[in-house]
Design a protein around this motif. Structure first.
Motif, short mmCIF file in Angstrom:
data_model
loop_
_atom_site.label_atom_id
_atom_site.label_comp_id
_atom_site.label_asym_id
_atom_site.label_seq_id
_atom_site.Cartn_x
_atom_site.Cartn_y
_atom_site.Cartn_z
N GLU A 45 0.70 -1.12 0.08
CA GLU A 45 -0.09 0.01 0.19
C GLU A 45 0.94 1.44 -0.05
N HIS A 46 1.78 1.14 0.71
CA HIS A 46 2.92 2.62 0.91
C HIS A 46 4.17 2.22 0.35
N ARG A 47 4.36 1.33 -0.59
CA ARG A 47 5.54 0.78 -1.31
C ARG A 47 6.70 0.66 0.00
N THR A 48 6.46 -0.01 0.85
CA THR A 48 7.30 -0.51 2.04
C THR A 48 7.96 -1.72 2.04
N GLY A 49 7.83 -2.45 0.91
CA GLY A 49 8.25 -3.93 0.91
C GLY A 49 9.98 -3.91 0.72
N VAL A 50 10.32 -4.89 1.23
CA VAL A 50 12.04 -5.18 1.04
C VAL A 50 11.98 -6.51 0.88
N LEU A 51 12.82 -6.90 -0.32
CA LEU A 51 13.37 -8.10 -0.47
C LEU A 51 14.97 -8.15 -0.02
N ILE A 52 14.90 -9.64 0.69
CA ILE A 52 16.28 -9.75 1.04
C ILE A 52 16.51 -11.18 0.15
N PHE A 53 17.48 -11.10 -0.91
CA PHE A 53 17.65 -11.99 -1.96
C PHE A 53 19.04 -12.49 -1.72
N ALA A 54 19.26 -13.95 -1.95
CA ALA A 54 20.58 -14.43 -2.10
C ALA A 54 20.71 -15.53 -3.25
N SER A 55 21.72 -15.55 -3.64
CA SER A 55 21.85 -16.69 -4.73
C SER A 55 23.26 -17.60 -4.40
N PHE A 86 9.79 3.54 9.75
CA PHE A 86 8.36 3.02 9.52
C PHE A 86 7.83 2.35 10.90
N PRO A 87 7.29 3.21 11.84
CA PRO A 87 7.19 2.30 13.12
C PRO A 87 5.74 1.79 13.07
N PRO A 88 5.65 0.75 13.86
CA PRO A 88 4.30 -0.26 13.77
C PRO A 88 3.09 0.70 13.80
N GLY A 89 2.13 0.31 13.09
CA GLY A 89 0.93 0.77 13.47
C GLY A 89 0.65 2.08 12.59
N ALA A 90 1.56 2.51 12.02
CA ALA A 90 1.45 3.55 11.00
C ALA A 90 0.97 3.26 9.70
N LEU A 91 1.32 2.02 9.21
CA LEU A 91 0.95 1.67 8.02
C LEU A 91 0.13 0.24 8.30
N LYS A 92 -0.41 -0.51 7.19
CA LYS A 92 -1.12 -1.51 7.27
C LYS A 92 0.23 -2.54 7.20
N ARG A 93 -0.08 -3.65 7.92
CA ARG A 93 1.05 -4.81 8.07
C ARG A 93 0.71 -6.05 7.43
N ASP A 94 1.46 -6.87 7.29
CA ASP A 94 1.29 -8.36 6.77
C ASP A 94 0.43 -8.30 5.32
N GLU A 95 0.95 -7.43 4.63
CA GLU A 95 0.50 -7.60 3.08
C GLU A 95 1.33 -8.71 2.25
N LEU A 96 2.33 -9.25 2.74
CA LEU A 96 3.08 -10.26 1.93
C LEU A 96 3.39 -11.28 3.20
N PRO A 97 3.46 -12.69 2.66
CA PRO A 97 3.71 -13.80 3.52
C PRO A 97 4.93 -13.79 4.30
N ASN A 98 5.10 -14.12 5.35
CA ASN A 98 6.27 -14.11 6.12
C ASN A 98 6.87 -15.46 6.04
N ARG A 99 7.76 -15.74 5.06
CA ARG A 99 8.50 -16.75 4.68
C ARG A 99 9.66 -16.57 3.79
N LEU A 100 10.47 -17.75 3.77
CA LEU A 100 11.63 -17.79 2.68
C LEU A 100 10.92 -18.46 1.59
N LEU A 101 11.43 -17.92 0.34
CA LEU A 101 10.94 -18.84 -0.91
C LEU A 101 12.41 -19.48 -1.34
N GLU A 102 12.26 -20.62 -1.60
CA GLU A 102 13.57 -21.30 -2.11
C GLU A 102 13.32 -21.50 -3.62
N LEU A 103 14.19 -21.06 -4.43
CA LEU A 103 14.27 -21.44 -6.01
C LEU A 103 15.23 -22.51 -6.32
#
Length: 202
Positions: free
Chosen positions: A117-127, A185-202
């Motif tokens: 919603e507020h463009r606050t996504g962070v990807l932690i990526f490793a190859s 970005f303190p909690p409560g200021a924006l909507k949380r849990d818009e993305l799954p809380n997990r590690l995706l393995e490719l």
């Protein structure tokens, strides 16, 4: 690559970090970002290109024998260099990092980190194959956080991957990212849990 108990630890670390921030963290690990199948062929062709010169200079072999030798050298080099361990060693470091960066960006958009919603996504990526890690933050975060702020988290992840402790590296990176996100970005200021809380393995 990552065991189920380690995936659970990573998911718990994401939940704990997101409890302190309205930012969204998503993790991806790839075995490798490319198979680099054309690289052994390119090297084998280069080796075969220079094969006839010493044969013509130092032997009295016929053209047919020299040509056959060149073909055999090409095939032997291509097969030997196609071995995964050798293949990754002959790929230039810049090429490996470019492929891994391209995969990180592809995953950023594929996983919808640009759609919070507020463009606050962070990807932690490793190859793992490239020994490469990157943190990709969306526009809302980039407005407040300089890219070099993530260097510490990236270093922790890369170091752990090299030591075959990828899960520990992700947890360390998540904790560092969570600390940065909680500041801006303190909690409560924006909507949380818009993305799954997990590690995706490719």
């Amino acid at each position: 690559m990552i065991t189920e108990p380690d995936k659970a630890r990573i998911a718990a670390a994401i939940r704990q970090a997101e409890a302190q921030t309205a930012g969204e963290i998503f993790c991806v690990i790839a075995r490798q970002s490319s198979d680099y199948r054309l690289v052994p062929i390119a090297w084998a062709a280069a080796i075969a290109l220079f094969t006839p010169l010493p044969l013509i200079t130092l032997t009295d072999w016929s053209v047919a024998v020299v040509y056959l030798s060149q073909l055999l050298v090409f095939l032997a080099a291509a097969l030997a260099l196609a071995h995964p361990k050798l293949r990754f060693r002959i790929v230039p470091r810049r090429a490996r990092h470019d492929r891994a960066h391209a995969e990180a960006m592809r995953q950023f958009f594929a996983q919808g980190l640009d759609k919070t919603e507020h463009r606050t996504g962070v990807l932690i990526f490793a190859s793992a194959g490239e020994r490469y890690a990157e943190i990709v933050a969306d526009a809302g975060i980039n407005e407040k956080v300089a890219p070099n702020v993530w260097d510490d988290a990236v270093d922790a992840l890369v170091t752990a991957i090299k030591a075959d402790r990828a899960a520990d590296g992700f947890i360390a990176a998540i904790e560092r990212c969570g600390t940065v996100l909680a500041t801006h970005f303190p909690p409560g200021a924006l909507k949380r849990d818009e993305l799954p809380n997990r590690l995706l393995e490719l």
